[in-house]
Design a protein around this motif. Structure first.
Motif, PDB file in Angstrom:
ATOM      1  N   GLY A  42       0.796  -1.226   0.000  1.00  0.00           N
ATOM      2  CA  GLY A  42       0.000   0.000   0.000  1.00  0.00           C
ATOM      3  C   GLY A  42       0.826   1.272   0.000  1.00  0.00           C
ATOM      4  N   ALA A  43       2.158   1.162   0.056  1.00  0.00           N
ATOM      5  CA  ALA A  43       3.004   2.360   0.102  1.00  0.00           C
ATOM      6  C   ALA A  43       2.876   3.186  -1.180  1.00  0.00           C
ATOM      7  N   THR A  44       2.759   2.521  -2.319  1.00  0.00           N
ATOM      8  CA  THR A  44       2.612   3.247  -3.589  1.00  0.00           C
ATOM      9  C   THR A  44       1.325   4.055  -3.596  1.00  0.00           C
ATOM     10  N   VAL A  45       0.261   3.469  -3.099  1.00  0.00           N
ATOM     11  CA  VAL A  45      -1.020   4.183  -3.021  1.00  0.00           C
ATOM     12  C   VAL A  45      -0.895   5.342  -2.030  1.00  0.00           C
ATOM     13  N   HIS A  46      -0.198   5.105  -0.941  1.00  0.00           N
ATOM     14  CA  HIS A  46       0.039   6.140   0.070  1.00  0.00           C
ATOM     15  C   HIS A  46       0.766   7.326  -0.553  1.00  0.00           C
ATOM     16  N   ILE A  47       1.787   7.061  -1.354  1.00  0.00           N
ATOM     17  CA  ILE A  47       2.538   8.115  -2.028  1.00  0.00           C
ATOM     18  C   ILE A  47       1.647   8.870  -3.007  1.00  0.00           C
ATOM     19  N   ALA A  48       0.879   8.141  -3.802  1.00  0.00           N
ATOM     20  CA  ALA A  48      -0.026   8.786  -4.766  1.00  0.00           C
ATOM     21  C   ALA A  48      -1.044   9.661  -4.055  1.00  0.00           C
ATOM     22  N   ARG A  49      -1.579   9.180  -2.950  1.00  0.00           N
ATOM     23  CA  ARG A  49      -2.534   9.967  -2.161  1.00  0.00           C
ATOM     24  C   ARG A  49      -1.894  11.263  -1.684  1.00  0.00           C
ATOM     25  N   ASN A  50      -0.664  11.174  -1.192  1.00  0.00           N
ATOM     26  CA  ASN A  50       0.024  12.365  -0.698  1.00  0.00           C
ATOM     27  C   ASN A  50       0.334  13.348  -1.817  1.00  0.00           C
ATOM     28  N   ILE A  51       0.707  12.855  -2.976  1.00  0.00           N
ATOM     29  CA  ILE A  51       0.994  13.739  -4.112  1.00  0.00           C
ATOM     30  C   ILE A  51      -0.257  14.505  -4.506  1.00  0.00           C
ATOM     31  N   ILE A  52      -1.381  13.830  -4.589  1.00  0.00           N
ATOM     32  CA  ILE A  52      -2.628  14.513  -4.951  1.00  0.00           C
ATOM     33  C   ILE A  52      -3.033  15.504  -3.871  1.00  0.00           C
ATOM     34  N   GLY A  53      -2.858  15.117  -2.609  1.00  0.00           N
ATOM     35  CA  GLY A  53      -3.186  16.034  -1.517  1.00  0.00           C
ATOM     36  C   GLY A  53      -2.348  17.305  -1.578  1.00  0.00           C
ATOM     37  N   LEU A  54      -1.073  17.168  -1.843  1.00  0.00           N
ATOM     38  CA  LEU A  54      -0.200  18.339  -1.945  1.00  0.00           C
ATOM     39  C   LEU A  54      -0.489  19.159  -3.194  1.00  0.00           C
ATOM     40  N   ALA A  55      -0.963  18.497  -4.232  1.00  0.00           N
ATOM     41  CA  ALA A  55      -1.278  19.204  -5.469  1.00  0.00           C
ATOM     42  C   ALA A  55      -2.405  20.210  -5.285  1.00  0.00           C
ATOM     43  N   GLY A  56      -3.222  20.010  -4.273  1.00  0.00           N
ATOM     44  CA  GLY A  56      -4.338  20.921  -4.030  1.00  0.00           C
ATOM     45  C   GLY A  56      -3.908  22.356  -3.948  1.00  0.00           C
ATOM     46  N   ILE A  57      -2.910  22.650  -3.132  1.00  0.00           N
ATOM     47  CA  ILE A  57      -2.442  24.023  -2.975  1.00  0.00           C
ATOM     48  C   ILE A  57      -1.395  24.364  -4.017  1.00  0.00           C
ATOM     49  N   ARG A  58      -0.525  23.435  -4.328  1.00  0.00           N
ATOM     50  CA  ARG A  58       0.617  23.756  -5.184  1.00  0.00           C
ATOM     51  C   ARG A  58       0.281  23.798  -6.678  1.00  0.00           C
ATOM     52  N   ILE A  59      -0.640  22.975  -7.125  1.00  0.00           N
ATOM     53  CA  ILE A  59      -0.928  22.902  -8.562  1.00  0.00           C
ATOM     54  C   ILE A  59      -2.332  23.391  -8.900  1.00  0.00           C
ATOM     55  N   PHE A  60      -3.330  22.939  -8.155  1.00  0.00           N
ATOM     56  CA  PHE A  60      -4.714  23.271  -8.474  1.00  0.00           C
ATOM     57  C   PHE A  60      -5.113  24.681  -8.048  1.00  0.00           C
ATOM     58  N   SER A  61      -4.345  25.302  -7.175  1.00  0.00           N
ATOM     59  CA  SER A  61      -4.754  26.569  -6.574  1.00  0.00           C
ATOM     60  C   SER A  61      -4.933  27.690  -7.600  1.00  0.00           C
ATOM     61  N   LYS A  62      -3.945  27.894  -8.461  1.00  0.00           N
ATOM     62  CA  LYS A  62      -4.042  28.996  -9.434  1.00  0.00           C
ATOM     63  C   LYS A  62      -5.209  28.809 -10.406  1.00  0.00           C
ATOM     64  N   SER A  92      -9.559  24.499  -4.310  1.00  0.00           N
ATOM     65  CA  SER A  92      -8.510  23.575  -4.770  1.00  0.00           C
ATOM     66  C   SER A  92      -8.233  22.486  -3.725  1.00  0.00           C
ATOM     67  N   SER A  93      -8.265  22.846  -2.456  1.00  0.00           N
ATOM     68  CA  SER A  93      -8.059  21.850  -1.403  1.00  0.00           C
ATOM     69  C   SER A  93      -9.210  20.858  -1.355  1.00  0.00           C
ATOM     70  N   MET A  94     -10.429  21.342  -1.572  1.00  0.00           N
ATOM     71  CA  MET A  94     -11.582  20.442  -1.590  1.00  0.00           C
ATOM     72  C   MET A  94     -11.497  19.476  -2.777  1.00  0.00           C
ATOM     73  N   CYS A  95     -11.065  19.983  -3.928  1.00  0.00           N
ATOM     74  CA  CYS A  95     -10.902  19.103  -5.097  1.00  0.00           C
ATOM     75  C   CYS A  95      -9.846  18.038  -4.831  1.00  0.00           C
ATOM     76  N   ALA A  96      -8.732  18.441  -4.213  1.00  0.00           N
ATOM     77  CA  ALA A  96      -7.686  17.475  -3.885  1.00  0.00           C
ATOM     78  C   ALA A  96      -8.208  16.435  -2.896  1.00  0.00           C
ATOM     79  N   ALA A  97      -9.019  16.860  -1.947  1.00  0.00           N
ATOM     80  CA  ALA A  97      -9.578  15.923  -0.972  1.00  0.00           C
ATOM     81  C   ALA A  97     -10.491  14.910  -1.663  1.00  0.00           C
ATOM     82  N   VAL A  98     -11.311  15.386  -2.589  1.00  0.00           N
ATOM     83  CA  VAL A  98     -12.208  14.486  -3.312  1.00  0.00           C
ATOM     84  C   VAL A  98     -11.409  13.483  -4.148  1.00  0.00           C
ATOM     85  N   LEU A  99     -10.326  13.940  -4.775  1.00  0.00           N
ATOM     86  CA  LEU A  99      -9.510  13.045  -5.597  1.00  0.00           C
ATOM     87  C   LEU A  99      -8.668  12.077  -4.767  1.00  0.00           C
TER      88      LEU A  99
END
Length: 141
Positions: A42-62, A92-99
């Motif tokens: 499950g570590a790979t899924v854990h990493i993917a989850r964290n990347i999407i979570g961080l993308a909320g502010i860093r990528i989706f925000s603008k 953007s944070s809500m979208c990241a949470a949903v994803l």
């Protein structure tokens, strides 16, 4: 983050799962993860989850802030730029949470399934797909 938190989150998920199984009397408890082992099933899924979570502010925000600005301009609401930016960050944070929510469910499934760790990569992907399908799709209605 995964390297630091995987083992403790895995142990927590397994303890919660085992407590629920004991309360139900199913006898389906899983062995507890050794917190000294930093990665596992499950570590790979854990990493993917964290990347999407961080993308909320860093990528989706603008893009979200831009969409919020256009929507507010179209609606005629004259909100200050700081508030518009805050709303964009919130969206953007809500979208990241949903994803990331389905990935979090996959992670919990992976660390509480006895069979998951015995499967090869193809089997794990199939198990995750089946799990998500069973959780999110209604077939009989």
């Amino acid at each position: 983050e995964t390297f630091i938190s995987y083992s403790s989150q895995t142990l927590n998920a397994q303890m919660a799962y085992n407590m629920e199984q004991r309360q139900r009397g199913t006898g389906l408890e899983v062995p507890l993860w050794n917190v000294l082992v930093p990665l596992g099933p499950g570590a790979t899924v854990h990493i993917a989850r964290n990347i999407i979570g961080l993308a909320g502010i860093r990528i989706f925000s603008k893009p979200c802030a831009s969409a919020v600005r256009r929507l507010l301009d179209y609606s005629g609401l004259g909100l200050p730029d700081d508030l518009r930016g805050f709303i964009g960050d919130l969206v953007s944070s809500m979208c990241a949470a949903v994803l990331s929510a389905p990935l979090n469910q996959c992670y919990n499934f992976a660390v509480t399934s006895r069979e998951f760790k015995t499967l090869d990569t193809g089997g794990r992907l199939l198990a995750l797909r089946t799990f998500l399908s069973d959780q999110y799709l209604v077939r009989d209605f």
